[in-house]
Design a protein around this motif. Sequence first.
Motif: not given
Length: 111
Positions: A89-91, A93-103
């Motif tokens: 899901a993070a990939e 969304a074009g985000k790191s896993l940390n960015q995605w998890a924080e959101e």
Amino acid sequence: MTNIITYKGYAARVEYDDEDGILFGQIAGIRDGVGFHAESVEELRTAFHEAVDDYLATCATIGKEPQKPYSGKMMFRVSPEIHRKAAIAAELAGKSLNQWAEEALSKAIHS
């Protein structure tokens, strides 16, 4: 209605003790036990501010670094399947896993 009070980056949950007829709380997120109580909301706010200020002053007096509620670093375990799905899901969304998890955590907290 919220029962959270904040001051200088510290927070506490306020509770009511019907038997004693007081409002009370304890600074959250630190290992040092810093509590406060009062009979009215305004007195409670003042008591909380005094508790935080006293905690910071005491730390300065004894040369101890005051504990901050949280560093922003989290480590927890999830199942491999959840890990895989979150990484995909993070990939996507074009985000790191940390960015995605924080959101994701932020959305969960605010809903």
